[in-house]
Design an enzyme around this catalytic site. Sequence first.
Site, PDB file in Angstrom:
ATOM      1  N   HIS A 378       0.799  -1.236   0.000  1.00 56.68           N
ATOM      2  CA  HIS A 378       0.000   0.000   0.000  1.00 56.68           C
ATOM      3  C   HIS A 378       0.827   1.280   0.000  1.00 56.68           C
ATOM      4  O   HIS A 378       0.270   2.351   0.236  1.00 56.68           O
ATOM      5  CB  HIS A 378      -0.931   0.033   1.213  1.00 56.68           C
ATOM      6  CG  HIS A 378      -2.003  -1.001   1.190  1.00 56.68           C
ATOM      7  ND1 HIS A 378      -3.263  -0.773   0.672  1.00 56.68           N
ATOM      8  CD2 HIS A 378      -2.011  -2.275   1.620  1.00 56.68           C
ATOM      9  CE1 HIS A 378      -4.001  -1.862   0.806  1.00 56.68           C
ATOM     10  NE2 HIS A 378      -3.251  -2.794   1.372  1.00 56.68           N
ATOM     11  N   LYS A 569      -7.857  14.118   4.492  1.00 58.67           N
ATOM     12  CA  LYS A 569      -7.015  12.919   4.466  1.00 58.67           C
ATOM     13  C   LYS A 569      -5.984  13.094   5.567  1.00 58.67           C
ATOM     14  O   LYS A 569      -5.883  14.167   6.159  1.00 58.67           O
ATOM     15  CB  LYS A 569      -6.315  12.766   3.110  1.00 58.67           C
ATOM     16  CG  LYS A 569      -5.649  14.082   2.619  1.00 58.67           C
ATOM     17  CD  LYS A 569      -5.020  13.936   1.238  1.00 58.67           C
ATOM     18  CE  LYS A 569      -5.999  14.050   0.104  1.00 58.67           C
ATOM     19  NZ  LYS A 569      -6.037  12.862  -0.725  1.00 58.67           N
ATOM     20  N   ARG A 570      -5.207  12.029   5.892  1.00 51.94           N
ATOM     21  CA  ARG A 570      -4.150  12.202   6.869  1.00 51.94           C
ATOM     22  C   ARG A 570      -3.225  13.340   6.445  1.00 51.94           C
ATOM     23  O   ARG A 570      -3.017  13.567   5.251  1.00 51.94           O
ATOM     24  CB  ARG A 570      -3.355  10.898   7.030  1.00 51.94           C
ATOM     25  CG  ARG A 570      -4.130   9.817   7.746  1.00 51.94           C
ATOM     26  CD  ARG A 570      -4.520  10.239   9.157  1.00 51.94           C
ATOM     27  NE  ARG A 570      -3.343  10.298   9.998  1.00 51.94           N
ATOM     28  CZ  ARG A 570      -2.961   9.339  10.828  1.00 51.94           C
ATOM     29  NH1 ARG A 570      -3.688   8.238  10.944  1.00 51.94           N
ATOM     30  NH2 ARG A 570      -1.882   9.472  11.558  1.00 51.94           N
ATOM     31  N   LYS A 575       1.270  14.413   0.742  1.00 53.00           N
ATOM     32  CA  LYS A 575      -0.084  14.749   0.284  1.00 53.00           C
ATOM     33  C   LYS A 575      -0.224  16.248  -0.003  1.00 53.00           C
ATOM     34  O   LYS A 575      -1.202  16.693  -0.566  1.00 53.00           O
ATOM     35  CB  LYS A 575      -1.116  14.293   1.301  1.00 53.00           C
ATOM     36  CG  LYS A 575      -1.159  12.761   1.474  1.00 53.00           C
ATOM     37  CD  LYS A 575      -2.139  12.362   2.556  1.00 53.00           C
ATOM     38  CE  LYS A 575      -2.093  10.868   2.901  1.00 53.00           C
ATOM     39  NZ  LYS A 575      -2.789  10.021   1.902  1.00 53.00           N
ATOM     40  N   THR A 677      -8.372   6.767  -1.949  1.00 51.99           N
ATOM     41  CA  THR A 677      -9.734   6.252  -2.066  1.00 51.99           C
ATOM     42  C   THR A 677     -10.733   7.371  -1.774  1.00 51.99           C
ATOM     43  O   THR A 677     -11.869   7.315  -2.233  1.00 51.99           O
ATOM     44  CB  THR A 677      -9.973   5.079  -1.084  1.00 51.99           C
ATOM     45  OG1 THR A 677      -9.465   5.444   0.206  1.00 51.99           O
ATOM     46  CG2 THR A 677      -9.291   3.828  -1.562  1.00 51.99           C
ATOM     47  N   LYS A 681     -14.532   8.525  -3.434  1.00 57.91           N
ATOM     48  CA  LYS A 681     -15.757   8.890  -2.714  1.00 57.91           C
ATOM     49  C   LYS A 681     -16.274  10.239  -3.213  1.00 57.91           C
ATOM     50  O   LYS A 681     -17.476  10.426  -3.429  1.00 57.91           O
ATOM     51  CB  LYS A 681     -15.493   8.948  -1.202  1.00 57.91           C
ATOM     52  CG  LYS A 681     -15.175   7.580  -0.612  1.00 57.91           C
ATOM     53  CD  LYS A 681     -14.483   7.658   0.756  1.00 57.91           C
ATOM     54  CE  LYS A 681     -13.803   6.318   1.058  1.00 57.91           C
ATOM     55  NZ  LYS A 681     -12.860   6.391   2.194  1.00 57.91           N
TER      56      LYS A 681
HETATM   57  C1  26V Z   1       2.962   4.635   6.748  1.00 63.46           C
HETATM   58  C2  26V Z   1       4.042   5.407   7.026  1.00 63.46           C
HETATM   59  C3  26V Z   1       4.954   4.948   8.052  1.00 63.46           C
HETATM   60  C4  26V Z   1       6.197   5.744   8.220  1.00 63.46           C
HETATM   61  C5  26V Z   1       6.512   6.758   7.154  1.00 63.46           C
HETATM   62  C6  26V Z   1       5.361   7.479   6.590  1.00 63.46           C
HETATM   63  C7  26V Z   1       4.239   6.592   6.310  1.00 63.46           C
HETATM   64  C8  26V Z   1       3.338   6.939   5.353  1.00 63.46           C
HETATM   65  C9  26V Z   1       2.253   6.168   5.093  1.00 63.46           C
HETATM   66  C10 26V Z   1       2.077   5.009   5.794  1.00 63.46           C
HETATM   67  C11 26V Z   1       0.850   4.180   5.546  1.00 63.46           C
HETATM   68  C12 26V Z   1       1.067   3.169   4.540  1.00 63.46           C
HETATM   69  C13 26V Z   1      -0.119   2.345   4.300  1.00 63.46           C
HETATM   70  C14 26V Z   1      -1.323   3.119   3.812  1.00 63.46           C
HETATM   71  O1  26V Z   1      -2.154   3.529   4.566  1.00 63.46           O
HETATM   72  N1  26V Z   1      -1.428   3.272   2.519  1.00 63.46           N
HETATM   73  C15 26V Z   1      -2.592   3.836   1.873  1.00 63.46           C
HETATM   74  O2  26V Z   1      -3.388   2.747   1.443  1.00 63.46           O
HETATM   75  C16 26V Z   1      -4.560   3.155   0.766  1.00 63.46           C
HETATM   76  C17 26V Z   1      -5.352   1.912   0.445  1.00 63.46           C
HETATM   77  O3  26V Z   1      -4.671   1.129  -0.464  1.00 63.46           O
HETATM   78  C18 26V Z   1      -4.191   3.944  -0.473  1.00 63.46           C
HETATM   79  O4  26V Z   1      -5.364   4.383  -1.101  1.00 63.46           O
HETATM   80  C19 26V Z   1      -3.313   5.141  -0.102  1.00 63.46           C
HETATM   81  O5  26V Z   1      -2.871   5.799  -1.264  1.00 63.46           O
HETATM   82  C20 26V Z   1      -2.124   4.676   0.711  1.00 63.46           C
HETATM   83  O6  26V Z   1      -1.391   5.785   1.204  1.00 63.46           O
END
Ligand code: 26V
Length: 836
Positions: A378, A569-570, A575, A677, A681
């Site tokens: 992801h 969003k986060r 972003k 996502t 929406k």
């Molecule tokens: C984790 C971390 C951990 C440390 C560094 C910064 C960072 C940035 C993002 C994440 C989360 C990764 C997993 C995640 O939530 N990905 C999201 O998954 C969604 C569903 O597939 C997708 O639509 C998003 O684009 C994606 O960011």
Amino acid sequence: MNAPESETGLSADHIELLHAPALDMSADALLRDLTHYFGRTLGRRTISKQQPYVYQALTYAVRDRLMERWNRTNIAVERADMRRTCYMSLEFLMGRLLTNSLISLDLKGPAVEALNRLGLRLEDVAEREHDAGLGNGGLGRLAACFLDSCATLQLPVIGYGIRYQYGMFHQRIENGYQVEEPDPWLRVEFPWEIERIELSQTVRFGGHSEAYADHEGKQRRRWVHTHDVLAIPYDVPIPGYRNDVVNTLRLWSAAATDEFDLDEFNAGDYADAVAAKNEAENITMVLYPNAATESGQELRLRQQYFLVSASLQDIMRDWRQRHGDDYSGFAEKLCVQLNDTHPALAVPELMRLLMDHCYLSWNEAWEITSQTMAYTNHTLLPEALEQWPVAMFETLLPRLLEIIYEINARFIQEISAQWPGDNARIERMSLISPGPHKMVRMAYLSIVGSFSINGVAQLHSYLLQKGLFQDFAELWPERFNNKTNGVTPRRWLAACNPGLSDLISSQIGTEWTTDLPQLAGLAEVAEDPDFQQRWRNVRAENKQRLAKLIETRTGLTISPAMLFDVQVKRIHEYKRQLLNLLHAVYLYDRNQRGQHDAQLPRAIIIGGKAAPGYVMAKNIIKAINNVAKVINSDRRLHDKLRLIFLPDYNVSAMEVICTAADLSEQISTAGKEASGTGNMKFMMNGAITIGTLDGANVEIREAVGDENFFLFGLTVEQIEAQRATYNPQEIIASDADFARVISLLESGHFNRFEPGVFDSILHAIRDPHDPWMTAADFRSFIDAQERVAKSYSQRDLWTAMSIRNTAASGTFSTDRTIKNYNDDIWRLDTVTPLAP
Ligand code: 26V
């Protein structure tokens, strides 16, 4: 009640009790049951709108009706010994469940009527439900949408997750700063779960691994002197849309084992015994926020192993019940989909169970494991790829580390055979990173242990194979595939936007709820004046509703006549909420100078949480709030420009927001957003996207056509090509508007008595090594926003674009996504619940 039936294969001491006839689905029956639960189960007499008891009583009544279908689904799956998928995820961002369940069961009408008779409105009662916020953002919400589509498509899929005592934190804004507050969502009873203590499992930690000879003299290994924790499952029903299917989300909660307590108690140390209990329960205490800096906490690794071990033992128990100890057909009957690398320990854990507990050989166990696991990635951000210190494995999971080493040794042999002498390649691909602090690379472990590896949008899957996982894609090209994300149209259109749903159904019928491409039929009336007017009327009502939410949460009023320009969003640098903020300052500056082109009434709405340890993301929130304060207190701007930071963005807030947005901001640096996502929406509900060619934006634009999408920014290739020579100072200096924006931010205008508040942000924008290259896309973004303003002022043109966006959103249903998963990876047959 049905007599016990022999076909169930249950032994004589198990008697199946099924209720018949099925419960009445009328408003009368619902009201009767609600009243019963309210008075006799909850012990309440008077209805108060502030209290959750009517919501709870109604939920019990609905749950009864789910329960019968749940049993009938499970019996059908068990009797046919159907192949199943286990969707394993550390996050399920479910939000509220009442409205969704009512719609699925076709009980919304009866519920509205039953409540009306009590003088209550369903919306108000539904509002009493707390969000089940067991996830951070996109990844967790995707898991929730997947469960909805699996049940709707009649696929036997079970979700496995963790029942965190504290979900995603609540966000408050204090003097512009984010303040986190705990989310003790289980403080009021969560009426959707059923505790299933009889299915508890024991999960081990610590101790060490030793060799021993079994009764045949065979050398085996066992894990001894462990500290054990009890895993107790809580099941949540997942109804399909009007098809009587009810699947299961099984959430594990940690508790101390009795033995553990007893040992300590016998030693006479009561306090230690209680401390041990706390330590065990800590495992499922709190959801971890994904942060750039936060990493390496042992508790998080404990959580991951806890989920994986409890779930796989649950799967094995179920297997043995039906197949004894013949594991030959295991991979034909089971698929485990790993939601990112968080549950990657499923690979070595299944190996351990098959070898140490079922006495299979390495080769037999590996064949099964690697034909069972499938992995979804992801994120492309290298810093987000999980790695765990080998040292932590040594103390916490010694037996798993042995197995990981053995997987790695055999894997390296395979690389050497393919590329003899290529040591650099071995080092790159090894499951253990080199250096003094050796780490286990969880993504590589997932790849090596899985038969399928997928990304979540076309561009993302392509980039995975060309970049992050290139070596692996060369070795096993056939394992890599794409599954573009989606969202469930039941929650994200039918439930959250009843006004638009009714209008759509009046035009094209109701089948779109389960066959979303039928929305294409709306294109025909995109320019029909009457339909356009009705479209605008619905949207105006939705905008009013969002304005009210904003007023409740911030005290600020906005007019629905304004363009609602939304980014929720986060908060993360990639972003680029900062780019959005620069545009807000630009508009403010133009307005100050009476530039008329900038005077389209616009409300810029930004919402999202920053990970508590992510300093830069928190600075961005503070900066937005400071700029907002200046803009919003300028009375001359009142009806022209507003900037709003909406606190505590979550699933139920999005259910209001996405129906009311005119413009959807999807402005990440190209190549950084895996899919997105939220973008889907918004589109589904008639917002128009302003976006870069990133993630699923690419596919959104292809589906809706360039003329219905505001494209801007550098492409992935351009970003990478320009990185080396990127010179933001020069870009700023050569663009008068940009220079004005930056000097306004520098001037202290937005931080009169708060020196330094913008320093880190300004520094990041000016940094030639800014990974997000915000300055590079400034001009292109401003230009695109001008095109937005021009289009919005042509009312009918905008309405047509809006309708065309909804019409083209059919492919972004998780029904399509899940069909793709099932065709290519899961290969499940559909289940027909036992007839009542
Ligand atoms: C984790 C971390 C951990 C440390 C560094 C910064 C960072 C940035 C993002 C994440 C989360 C990764 C997993 C995640 O939530 N990905 C999201 O998954 C969604 C569903 O597939 C997708 O639509 C998003 O684009 C994606 O960011």
